[in-house]
Structure formats: C-alpha cells, structure tokens
Design an enzyme around this catalytic site. Sequence first.
Site, PDB file in Angstrom:
ATOM      1  N   ARG A 178      27.710  38.490   0.436  1.00 21.41           N
ATOM      2  CA  ARG A 178      28.974  39.143  -0.284  1.00 21.41           C
ATOM      3  C   ARG A 178      28.894  40.665  -0.473  1.00 21.41           C
ATOM      4  O   ARG A 178      29.904  41.384  -0.092  1.00 21.41           O
ATOM      5  CB  ARG A 178      29.400  38.490  -1.592  1.00 21.41           C
ATOM      6  CG  ARG A 178      29.537  37.070  -1.365  1.00 21.41           C
ATOM      7  CD  ARG A 178      29.785  36.497  -2.889  1.00 21.41           C
ATOM      8  NE  ARG A 178      31.107  36.932  -3.218  1.00 21.41           N
ATOM      9  CZ  ARG A 178      31.457  36.911  -4.553  1.00 21.41           C
ATOM     10  NH1 ARG A 178      30.829  36.135  -5.370  1.00 21.41           N
ATOM     11  NH2 ARG A 178      32.570  37.284  -4.965  1.00 21.41           N
ATOM     12  N   CYS A 236      29.180  42.477 -10.448  1.00 16.64           N
ATOM     13  CA  CYS A 236      29.106  41.327  -9.966  1.00 16.64           C
ATOM     14  C   CYS A 236      30.380  40.988  -9.275  1.00 16.64           C
ATOM     15  O   CYS A 236      31.036  41.900  -9.052  1.00 16.64           O
ATOM     16  CB  CYS A 236      28.351  40.049 -10.726  1.00 16.64           C
ATOM     17  SG  CYS A 236      29.473  39.726 -12.191  1.00 16.64           S
TER      18      CYS A 236
END
Length: 281
Positions: A178, A236
């Site tokens: 990611r 995050c």
Amino acid sequence: MTAKTAILSAAELRDELAGARPPVLLDVRWQLGGPDQRPAYEAGHLPGAVYVDLDRELAGPAGSGGRHPLPDPEAFGAAMRRAGVAADTPVVVYDGGQGWAAARAWWLLRWTGHPNVRVLDGGLAAWTASDGALTAERVIPLEGDFKPNPGGLGLLDADAAALRAREGVLLDARAGERYRGEVEPIDPVGGHIPGALSAPTTENVGPDGRFLPADALRERFGALGASKGAPVGVYCGSGVSGAHEVLALEVAGIESDLYAGSWSHWCTDPSRPVATGPDPE
C-alpha cells in the site's frame, strides 16, 4: 508513562485483577470491514470486561476527516464513563487480534489525559493461552468520572505530517504494497506521503501477536532514523494501526506523534502530493 507501563502480560493482568485495586477492563474487539464484534464479546470475554465499539465510540463519523477521524472529546469521555472509566483507576484494554483496536483505545485515553492505561500484550489469545478464564456473564459497570483533557500525546494534522517527513521522521505503518501504491483496497488513491518511510506495524509483533522485545524494537526503529529524542511521526490508513505503531515506539522508549486522519484524510485533498514506489520521494 514509561515503556514498562505501556503494556502488560496476561500473568501480570491476572495478578492485578486479584489485587486490591483491579483495573477497569475494556474489550475492543474489531474487524476492519467485518461484522460487529459484540456477539463475539457476549459469547466470551475476560471477567468484568466492558465492550467498546471502535467505529461508534472510538471514532467520529467517516467523511472529509478520514475513515476513522477522532471522536468528539466529550462524546468519547461520555463513552468511557459509561464503560466505568474513572480518572484514578487503572485501565487495561485488549482486543482479539494483534492489538490495533486496543492501541486505538490506549492512544485516545492517553491523548485525553488518562494517566494509567495499558494494553494486554497479545490480547485475547494471550489470555486464553495462559489458561485465563472467559465468561459470558453480562457486565454492568459503575459509572466512571473520567473527563477528557486532550493534549496528553502528540497529534499531527496534514501540514504537520508533511513537515515531519522533511524535518524529522515520518513512519507509514501500512503494508508495504500500500505504501508503494501497488494496491489500494480501501482508499481511492494509492501511495504515500512524500518523504515518509515504510514501517509496517505488523513487523512490531511476533507470530503470537505479542510485541517484540524493547531492544529489538529500538533496533528496528533506529534503522529508520527513529530514536529517542528525534521528532517522529506516524500515520497509517485511518489512524488505527498507526496507534499500534505509536505504542510500539513507546515500548521502545521513543516518543512519537500520530497523524490521526492518516492516509484516508491525506488523499481527500487532490492538491496534496502523492509518492509511489519503494523510495520515500
């Protein structure tokens, strides 16, 4: 709060529960994109534990602030009081996974000024592995008196996170793919904040879900430039696993600030730059 009091083992928790001043127990089981975990809690939880819903009580409504924006402090305080949290009573939080949801509750309580809150290292699995008992009994806590006073831990907004990547260390706690922008299963844009370093939070724990020893964590973070006294930030996807990385840094004795909106907030503004690939830039 020192590294020694950020987490505790199942054996330590058992001793404290049998002591003269047992902690308030919060069960924060949660599954990203999954079903409500209250039925699992009702089927079996630590004796005395009160269920706390991450999506409803540990986050505000999803939107421009991200997928899990910070809750209104007063609403959060009311939820904690309903759960029995008092200003002068220790709190221990656990979940059913690797500690991400528990760390979110830990961070929020610390950020809003609670002086004594810890995470059960290894969560529910560690408790049952140590022959800890579970119960299906209904828990009706006494109303607590906790009143939030935000500012107990460092908090970054988008501009401060971008600056931290330039003038300090900004860690991206998501999975490496990611970060690199190879896949993005949740948010509309893949990639990372320019200058941020990939530091998946899954690498903070062993196969049993318990944190690596403090020395190992210090070595891991030190290799990324994150050491005691350095300006360190963490983000995050939506501020949940990032809280776990802040907790891991705490265990290592390193202070850090959380960009709570995280990537789900960063990518809502198309004018913000996005980097892809393995390099920070």
